[in-house]
Write a protein that holds these residues in place. Structure first.
Motif, short mmCIF file in Angstrom:
data_model
loop_
_atom_site.label_atom_id
_atom_site.label_comp_id
_atom_site.label_asym_id
_atom_site.label_seq_id
_atom_site.Cartn_x
_atom_site.Cartn_y
_atom_site.Cartn_z
N GLY A 1 -3.63 -1.62 11.64
CA GLY A 1 -4.01 -0.92 10.33
C GLY A 1 -3.37 0.48 9.86
N LYS A 2 -2.06 0.52 10.30
CA LYS A 2 -1.50 1.61 10.18
C LYS A 2 -0.35 1.45 8.97
N PRO A 3 -0.08 2.82 8.35
CA PRO A 3 1.04 2.67 7.45
C PRO A 3 2.54 2.39 8.06
N LEU A 4 3.32 1.80 7.31
CA LEU A 4 4.62 1.17 7.84
C LEU A 4 5.71 1.98 6.87
N LEU B 1 5.10 7.24 -0.30
CA LEU B 1 4.47 5.84 -0.29
C LEU B 1 4.89 4.90 0.76
N PRO B 2 3.95 4.34 1.57
CA PRO B 2 4.53 3.31 2.59
C PRO B 2 5.29 2.18 2.10
N SER B 3 5.98 1.59 3.11
CA SER B 3 6.54 0.14 2.69
C SER B 3 5.61 -1.03 2.75
N ASP B 4 5.60 -1.90 2.25
CA ASP B 4 5.13 -3.09 2.14
C ASP B 4 5.16 -3.88 3.14
N LEU B 5 4.38 -4.67 3.67
CA LEU B 5 4.54 -5.59 4.80
C LEU B 5 5.36 -6.61 4.62
N GLU B 6 6.04 -6.76 3.65
CA GLU B 6 7.11 -7.66 3.07
C GLU B 6 8.34 -7.17 3.45
N PRO C 1 21.77 1.51 1.30
CA PRO C 1 22.53 2.72 0.98
C PRO C 1 21.88 4.11 1.49
N VAL C 2 22.71 4.90 1.67
CA VAL C 2 22.25 6.22 2.23
C VAL C 2 21.21 7.07 1.14
N THR C 3 21.57 6.39 -0.02
CA THR C 3 20.83 7.15 -1.05
C THR C 3 19.41 6.70 -1.24
N GLU C 4 19.03 5.80 -0.24
CA GLU C 4 17.75 5.27 -0.19
C GLU C 4 17.07 5.78 1.16
N PRO C 5 16.52 6.89 1.33
CA PRO C 5 16.09 7.48 2.73
C PRO C 5 14.84 6.55 3.22
N HIS C 6 14.34 5.82 2.28
CA HIS C 6 13.33 5.08 2.65
C HIS C 6 12.87 3.88 1.84
N VAL C 7 12.18 2.90 2.08
CA VAL C 7 11.94 1.66 1.43
C VAL C 7 10.59 1.74 0.85
N ALA D 1 -0.18 -2.25 -2.80
CA ALA D 1 0.16 -3.29 -2.04
C ALA D 1 -0.28 -3.03 -0.41
N TYR D 2 -0.60 -1.68 -0.28
CA TYR D 2 -0.87 -1.23 0.99
C TYR D 2 -2.24 -0.18 1.06
N SER D 3 -3.05 -0.51 2.11
CA SER D 3 -4.23 0.74 2.12
C SER D 3 -4.30 0.88 3.57
N HIS D 4 -4.65 2.31 3.85
CA HIS D 4 -5.10 2.61 5.01
C HIS D 4 -6.19 1.95 5.84
#
Length: 370
Positions: A107-110, A327-332, A340-346, A352-355
């Motif tokens: 149940g942790k953010p991804l 914002l965390p990533s989705d489980l999808e 691309p390096v211009t996207e440091p994270h997804v 879609a996600y709750s802690h």
């Protein structure tokens, strides 16, 4: 180290090393690595299918080793970060799948993060928070890039990159021509210390007045060195391996440091961070220090173990994402071999996600295998 700083586990599987790191804020607690490089050495380079299988076998034991080394429980974590790209598709999928499974179960953010941005962020574990903006020279087997990062979690700007072979790739190929084995970087570095870097005048690619000021090209250098060696052998002469290694290495690091210092001056940035596997090269470090001091630029280079691929760098960027409320990533989340390096994270979607752990279990388990 404050107890309220984010505690994050990072998973790195972009190539041939299974890395799991745990950090609290900018403090490194564990850095566990399982490498399959010896297996790949038999083939003269990384075999993607073998790398993927090695990640599968090493993943759980390496995570358990990192948790034990850090002295924490998985349930203590504030987040799970994973390299979602760029890298080898099959290898990335193993890490992403594992991270999704742990995030779902706990149940942790991804946080799916960028491999290159992670190489920059790891320096926080060595020298404290990154200046903003940060100028970074990333040099590895797959990348040679000059990047400007006003915000490592959201704004990374490419200034230049390799147009053909990356620097680390050139090291491996020249080592192969010299029959020095794989990987080539460490052995060439070692032999070059006993050679003369001025013995052979190898070319410096893309350094003319009309060339792209921040781009790199090492294909021509690689070909020049290979032909020089072939000519010596064809003439029945002994190849001076140490001089070749030193002269080749000098040509590479000369171009890298020259362009990096120029970028700092042009952009008005008074510091330079160097990362990636080739940043462990002793001559690159020495020449960069010399040129940065002469230009009034402060140099930041992590210790060699943090320059090569590792989970600590992924955890470092993940902790920064948590600290800045990204914002965390989705489980999808999927692996993206060309992220691309211009996207440091997804980032995912806000809803879609709750802690909350109960909410996580409302999400279809099918998402774990998307």
């Amino acid at each position: 180290m404050a107890a309220d700083e984010p505690l994050v586990l990072g998973i790195e599987t972009s190539c041939d090393e299974t890395g799991v790191g745990i950090v609290r804020g900018t403090t490194l607690l564990a850095d566990a690595v399982a490498s399959s490089v010896d297996t790949h050495a038999r083939f003269g380079g990384v075999v993607p299918e073998i790398a993927s299988r090695a990640h599968l076998e090493a993943m759980v034991p390496t995570i358990e080793r990192a948790l034990k080394e850090a002295g924490v429980s998985a349930r203590d974590l504030d987040g799970i970060a994973v390299t979602s790209g760029p890298g080898l598709a099959g290898a990335l999928l193993v890490g992403v799948s594992a991270a999704k499974a742990y995030a779902y179960a706990l149940g942790k953010p991804l946080y799916g993060v960028n491999h290159l941005a992670s190489h920059i962020c790891v320096d926080q574990l060595e020298h404290g928070p990154l200046p903003e903006p940060t100028m970074a020279l990333l040099v590895s087997g797959g990348h040679s890039s000059l990047l400007l990062a006003p915000d490592i979690t959201a704004d990374v700007r490419p200034l230049g990159a390799t147009i053909d072979d990356a620097a680390g790739e050139a090291f491996d190929k020249i080592a192969r021509v010299l029959d020095l084995g794989f990987p080539g970087g460490p052995v060439i570095d070692r032999l070059a210390r006993e050679g003369d870097p001025k013995a052979i005048a190898f070319p410096r690619g893309l350094t003319g007045p009309r060339d792209a000021p921040y781009d790199f090209s090492f294909s021509g250098l690689k070909t020049s060195v290979a032909r020089w060696i072939e000519a010596k052998r064809a003439a029945g002469e002994e190849v001076p391996v140490r001089d070749v290694a030193a002269s080749f290495q000098e040509a590479v690091v000369d171009v890298l440091t020259r362009k990096a210092v120029r970028a700092c001056k042009d952009e008005g940035v008074d510091h330079l961070m160097i990362g990636g596997g080739v940043a462990a090269n002793s001559r690159l470090r020495a020449l960069a220090q010399e040129r940065c001091e002469r230009a009034g630029i402060r140099l930041r280079v992590p210790r060699p173990k943090l320059c090569t691929d590792n989970g600590a760098m992924v955890a470092a960027l993940g902790a920064e994402m948590v600290a800045r409320n990204r914002l965390p990533s989705d489980l999808e989340l999927s692996a993206d071999s060309s992220l691309p390096v211009t996207e440091p994270h997804v980032p995912g979607t806000a809803h879609a996600y709750s802690h909350d752990h109960d909410h996580v279990h409302e999400i279809s388990k099918d998402n774990l295998y998307s």
